[in-house]
Design an enzyme around this catalytic site. Structure first.
Site, PDB file in Angstrom:
ATOM      1  CB  SER A  12     -33.790  12.996 -51.504  1.00  0.00           C
ATOM      2  OG  SER A  12     -34.541  12.469 -50.446  1.00  0.00           O
ATOM      3  CG  ASN A  13     -35.273   7.880 -49.610  1.00  0.00           C
ATOM      4  OD1 ASN A  13     -34.479   7.327 -48.854  1.00  0.00           O
ATOM      5  ND2 ASN A  13     -36.176   8.758 -49.185  1.00  0.00           N
ATOM      6  CG  LEU A  89     -46.938  10.126 -52.283  1.00  0.00           C
ATOM      7  CD1 LEU A  89     -47.288  11.598 -52.370  1.00  0.00           C
ATOM      8  CD2 LEU A  89     -46.679   9.719 -50.827  1.00  0.00           C
ATOM      9  CE  LYS A  90     -52.069   8.727 -56.721  1.00  0.00           C
ATOM     10  NZ  LYS A  90     -53.363   9.257 -56.320  1.00  0.00           N
ATOM     11  CB  ILE A  92     -48.359  -1.670 -55.277  1.00  0.00           C
ATOM     12  CG1 ILE A  92     -47.220  -0.728 -54.878  1.00  0.00           C
ATOM     13  CG2 ILE A  92     -47.917  -2.610 -56.384  1.00  0.00           C
ATOM     14  CD1 ILE A  92     -46.645   0.076 -56.002  1.00  0.00           C
ATOM     15  CG  ASN A 106     -42.711   2.123 -48.619  1.00  0.00           C
ATOM     16  OD1 ASN A 106     -42.343   2.999 -49.423  1.00  0.00           O
ATOM     17  ND2 ASN A 106     -43.530   2.390 -47.613  1.00  0.00           N
ATOM     18  CG  HIS A 108     -43.369   4.875 -42.907  1.00  0.00           C
ATOM     19  ND1 HIS A 108     -44.411   5.433 -43.617  1.00  0.00           N
ATOM     20  CD2 HIS A 108     -43.576   5.209 -41.609  1.00  0.00           C
ATOM     21  CE1 HIS A 108     -45.220   6.064 -42.774  1.00  0.00           C
ATOM     22  NE2 HIS A 108     -44.740   5.948 -41.549  1.00  0.00           N
ATOM     23  CG  ASP A 149     -47.034   2.912 -44.272  1.00  0.00           C
ATOM     24  OD1 ASP A 149     -46.248   2.857 -45.222  1.00  0.00           O
ATOM     25  OD2 ASP A 149     -47.671   3.936 -43.984  1.00  0.00           O
ATOM     26  CD  GLU A 178     -36.816   8.872 -45.193  1.00  0.00           C
ATOM     27  OE1 GLU A 178     -37.024   8.630 -46.395  1.00  0.00           O
ATOM     28  OE2 GLU A 178     -37.478   9.700 -44.550  1.00  0.00           O
TER      29      GLU A 178
HETATM   30  C1  GRF Z   1     -39.418   9.937 -47.711  1.00  0.00           C
HETATM   31  O1  GRF Z   1     -39.533  10.599 -46.497  1.00  0.00           O
HETATM   32  C2  GRF Z   1     -39.855   8.504 -47.593  1.00  0.00           C
HETATM   33  O2  GRF Z   1     -39.636   7.957 -46.328  1.00  0.00           O
HETATM   34  C3  GRF Z   1     -41.334   8.582 -47.860  1.00  0.00           C
HETATM   35  O3  GRF Z   1     -41.468   9.581 -48.831  1.00  0.00           O
HETATM   36  C4  GRF Z   1     -40.381  10.485 -48.759  1.00  0.00           C
HETATM   37  C5  GRF Z   1     -39.769  10.558 -50.110  1.00  0.00           C
HETATM   38  O4  GRF Z   1     -38.753  11.533 -50.174  1.00  0.00           O
HETATM   39  N1  GRF Z   1     -41.874   7.306 -48.233  1.00  0.00           N
HETATM   40  P1  GRF Z   1     -37.818  11.582 -51.449  1.00  0.00           P
HETATM   41  O5  GRF Z   1     -38.703  11.836 -52.663  1.00  0.00           O
HETATM   42  O6  GRF Z   1     -37.084  10.282 -51.550  1.00  0.00           O
HETATM   43  O7  GRF Z   1     -36.903  12.737 -51.212  1.00  0.00           O
END
Ligand code: GRF
Length: 204
Positions: A12-13, A89-90, A92, A106, A108, A149, A178
């Site tokens: 979604s981001n 989620l990995k 870098i 990034n 968060h 982070d 976000e």
């Molecule tokens: C988001 O909450 C972001 O802050 C975190 O992972 C999530 C990713 O969500 N790092 P999406 O895949 O962008 O919907």
């Protein structure tokens, strides 16, 4: 500026970044979507927008060195100048961080430096915020360094934690900010309005 987006999940981001570009709010191009998951929603989004979608996972390599080399060569092949992690989620590889020092962002889903670090992703973050009794949470865009982070904070926006919040309701409230602040932070970067000095990053 050419942005490479890294995502492991629904994207979604990533979609918010694409929307900002399409709406003229972010003067950039996404030239690459890289994922460690071949079936990530973000991969689907990329394919539907004809953005090169590359599946690259450490599991495809015997150890980190050839994986990092492959990552660098994909970044180079797509002429990526700025990397935006969007639910990637990995970790870098260090060599990629060195090569792209201060050019990896990034997002968060909490107000760093609280509620971050290894294992703090997804619902774990919102559960911890609620359990702490904090009255504010929010989203943080930060630069990426060798620790989870940890790099300089660039932009934050808070949301209230409300009575009766569950991790799901809080996550949804945070997600809306976000989607608002990530394109803004990227825009500042693309327009060369970011100054970084040691642990401080400022948008002008
Ligand atoms: C988001 O909450 C972001 O802050 C975190 O992972 C999530 C990713 O969500 N790092 P999406 O895949 O962008 O919907």
């Amino acid at each position: 500026m050419n942005i490479g987006v890294f995502a492991s999940g629904r994207g979604s981001n990533f979609q918010a970044i694409l929307n900002a570009i399409q709406g003229g709010a972010l003067p950039a191009r996404v030239t690459l979507l890289l994922s460690n998951k071949s079936d990530a929603g973000a991969m689907e989004i990329a394919r539907s927008c004809s953005i090169p979608a590359v599946h690259l996972s450490q599991k495809q390599f015997p150890d980190e060195a050839p994986f990092a080399a492959a990552m660098l060569s994909v970044l180079k092949a797509h002429d990526v100048q700025l990397i935006a992690l969007a639910g990637y989620l990995k970790k870098i590889p260090a060599i990629v961080i060195r090569e792209y020092r201060n050019r990896i962002l990034n997002i968060h889903p909490a107000l760093l430096p609280s509620f971050g670090g290894h294992g703090m992703y997804g619902h774990a973050v919102h559960e911890a915020v609620i359990a702490s009794g904090a009255k504010l949470s929010g989203a943080t865009v930060h630069l990426v360094d060798e620790e989870y982070d940890h790099g300089p904070i660039l932009l934050q926006k808070s949301v209230p934690v409300e009575a009766g919040d569950t991790p799901e309701t809080l996550a949804a409230r945070v997600l809306t900010v976000e989607h608002e602040i990530y394109p803004l932070a990227l825009k500042a970067f693309v327009e060369n309005r970011v100054t970084i000095h040691e642990r401080s990053a400022w948008i002008h």
